[in-house]
Motif scaffolding. Structure first.
Motif, mmCIF file in Angstrom:
data_model
loop_
_atom_site.group_PDB
_atom_site.id
_atom_site.type_symbol
_atom_site.label_atom_id
_atom_site.label_comp_id
_atom_site.label_asym_id
_atom_site.label_seq_id
_atom_site.Cartn_x
_atom_site.Cartn_y
_atom_site.Cartn_z
ATOM 1 N N ALA A 239 0.834 -1.206 0.000
ATOM 2 C CA ALA A 239 0.000 0.000 0.000
ATOM 3 C C ALA A 239 0.867 1.254 0.000
ATOM 4 O O ALA A 239 0.578 2.235 -0.703
ATOM 5 N N VAL A 240 1.932 1.223 0.793
ATOM 6 C CA VAL A 240 2.841 2.374 0.843
ATOM 7 C C VAL A 240 3.495 2.593 -0.515
ATOM 8 O O VAL A 240 3.631 3.725 -0.987
ATOM 9 N N ARG A 241 3.889 1.502 -1.177
ATOM 10 C CA ARG A 241 4.542 1.637 -2.483
ATOM 11 C C ARG A 241 3.578 2.193 -3.531
ATOM 12 O O ARG A 241 3.960 2.972 -4.404
ATOM 13 N N LYS A 242 2.318 1.761 -3.442
ATOM 14 C CA LYS A 242 1.328 2.317 -4.367
ATOM 15 C C LYS A 242 1.180 3.813 -4.141
ATOM 16 O O LYS A 242 1.061 4.592 -5.084
ATOM 17 N N ILE A 246 1.754 6.965 -6.678
ATOM 18 C CA ILE A 246 0.805 8.065 -6.898
ATOM 19 C C ILE A 246 1.498 9.403 -6.686
ATOM 20 O O ILE A 246 1.269 10.365 -7.419
ATOM 21 N N THR A 247 2.351 9.455 -5.663
ATOM 22 C CA THR A 247 3.083 10.690 -5.380
ATOM 23 C C THR A 247 3.981 11.067 -6.548
ATOM 24 O O THR A 247 4.076 12.247 -6.927
ATOM 25 N N ASP A 259 -1.803 24.037 -9.246
ATOM 26 C CA ASP A 259 -2.840 24.274 -8.236
ATOM 27 C C ASP A 259 -3.529 22.969 -7.836
ATOM 28 O O ASP A 259 -3.757 22.709 -6.648
ATOM 29 N N GLU A 260 -3.854 22.143 -8.839
ATOM 30 C CA GLU A 260 -4.489 20.866 -8.530
ATOM 31 C C GLU A 260 -3.544 19.973 -7.733
ATOM 32 O O GLU A 260 -3.960 19.259 -6.819
ATOM 33 N N ALA A 261 -2.254 20.026 -8.064
ATOM 34 C CA ALA A 261 -1.268 19.215 -7.350
ATOM 35 C C ALA A 261 -1.172 19.633 -5.885
ATOM 36 O O ALA A 261 -1.087 18.783 -4.988
ATOM 37 N N ARG A 262 -1.199 20.930 -5.622
ATOM 38 C CA ARG A 262 -1.154 21.400 -4.231
ATOM 39 C C ARG A 262 -2.391 20.953 -3.465
ATOM 40 O O ARG A 262 -2.320 20.607 -2.274
ATOM 41 N N ASP A 263 -3.537 20.962 -4.138
ATOM 42 C CA ASP A 263 -4.775 20.525 -3.492
ATOM 43 C C ASP A 263 -4.695 19.052 -3.103
ATOM 44 O O ASP A 263 -5.071 18.659 -1.992
ATOM 45 N N VAL A 264 -4.176 18.213 -4.023
ATOM 46 C CA VAL A 264 -4.028 16.794 -3.723
ATOM 47 C C VAL A 264 -3.033 16.585 -2.596
ATOM 48 O O VAL A 264 -3.228 15.742 -1.711
#
Length: 281
Positions: A239-242, A246-247, A259-264
């Motif tokens: 789960a951590v690797r997934k 994503i990161t 802006d979307e990246a900061r929100d995520v």
């Protein structure tokens, strides 16, 4: 009477070498794929290499008739010289397809980083979707995959996109050498498949990469022995690797959508606080 031929001497270029003679060595054209050390193509027959999938060879393969392979008595006949040349062309065409993802990844990286799409599209995401029908996420996977695929290519003749994709979490976290170690251990025991690579990656422990420990755990897995990690712990590691994957995609996407990246990123921070608050001591 034609003038006598000039002998190579002080008057020729290169100290006695006629630089324009058909027999003289020539400097090959510089390829933008300079990091990919593609093998030279044989001179005798037209071929497809990963760096040179020419339309002429494509047409030749698509229009090639299937040769007769059975004699009048029903037995197989020996390959003729022409059939050997056809086989060479066909196998090199397949080889070009197998490594095409790496070439595409490098090409996309150059287009993205140099913003070569800027005359027709406002963003790289718009370019790959409109030009190639490709999602930005997949384009970024190809870009991440090509350096590892290029390193594995010489020692792993059957490497393919699916196998490299399974190795990317290890390469992203610990570096290419660690991913190559995992692949090598898998290859020592059996024919490599993406499923076997995925299983091997799943037993790589969290924390600093310990090559000896990783080799021991993968070999234990191959022999059907117990691996010193509880199933629940393995699921948490996966789960951590997934999440790390994503990161990585988030960082790639921040180029065009900051802006979307900061929100995520803020949502991930909130999620981390929630997880920490619910962990039992």
């Amino acid at each position: 009477m034609p003038p006598p031929k000039r002998s190579a001497g002080k008057g020729t270029l290169g100290g006695g070498v006629n630089a324009v003679a058909d027999t003289s060595p020539h400097t090959p054209p510089v390829s933008p794929l300079h990091n990919a050390d593609w093998p030279p193509a044989p001179v005798a027959t037209p071929v497809v290499t990963p760096a040179d999938p020419t339309p002429a060879v494509f047409d030749a393969v698509m229009e090639m008739p299937i040769p007769a392979t059975v004699g009048e008595d029903g037995s197989d006949t020996a390959l003729t010289l022409r059939e050997k040349q056809q086989l060479e062309m066909l196998e090199q065409s397949i080889e070009a397809l197998r490594m095409a993802f790496a070439v595409a990844g490098r090409a996309l990286e150059i287009i993205r980083n140099a913003r070569l799409y800027r005359s027709t599209h406002p963003t790289f995401e718009a370019y790959v979707e409109d030009k190639w029908g490709m999602q930005r996420g997949y384009a970024n996977k190809l870009i991440r995959a090509w350096p590892l695929a290029n390193r594995l290519r010489s020692g792993a003749p059957t490497i393919n996109e699916a196998q490299v994709r399974e190795l990317l979490p290890v390469a992203d976290r610990y570096g290419q050498d660690a991913a190559i170690t995992v692949y090598s251990v898998v290859a020592e025991a059996d024919k490599v498949t993406a499923a076997k690579v995925k299983e091997a990656v799943s037993v790589v422990p969290d924390g600093p990469f310990d090559e000896d420990e990783v080799i021991k755990r993968i070999r234990a897995l191959q022999q059907g022995l117990s691996v010193d990690t509880a199933a629940k712990g393995d699921r948490l590691v996966l789960a951590v690797r997934k999440l790390e994957g994503i990161t990585a995609q988030l960082v790639e996407g921040s180029r065009d959508h900051p802006d979307e990246a900061r929100d995520v990123a803020q949502r991930l921070r909130n999620l981390a606080k929630r997880i920490e608050s619910q962990i039992e001591d």
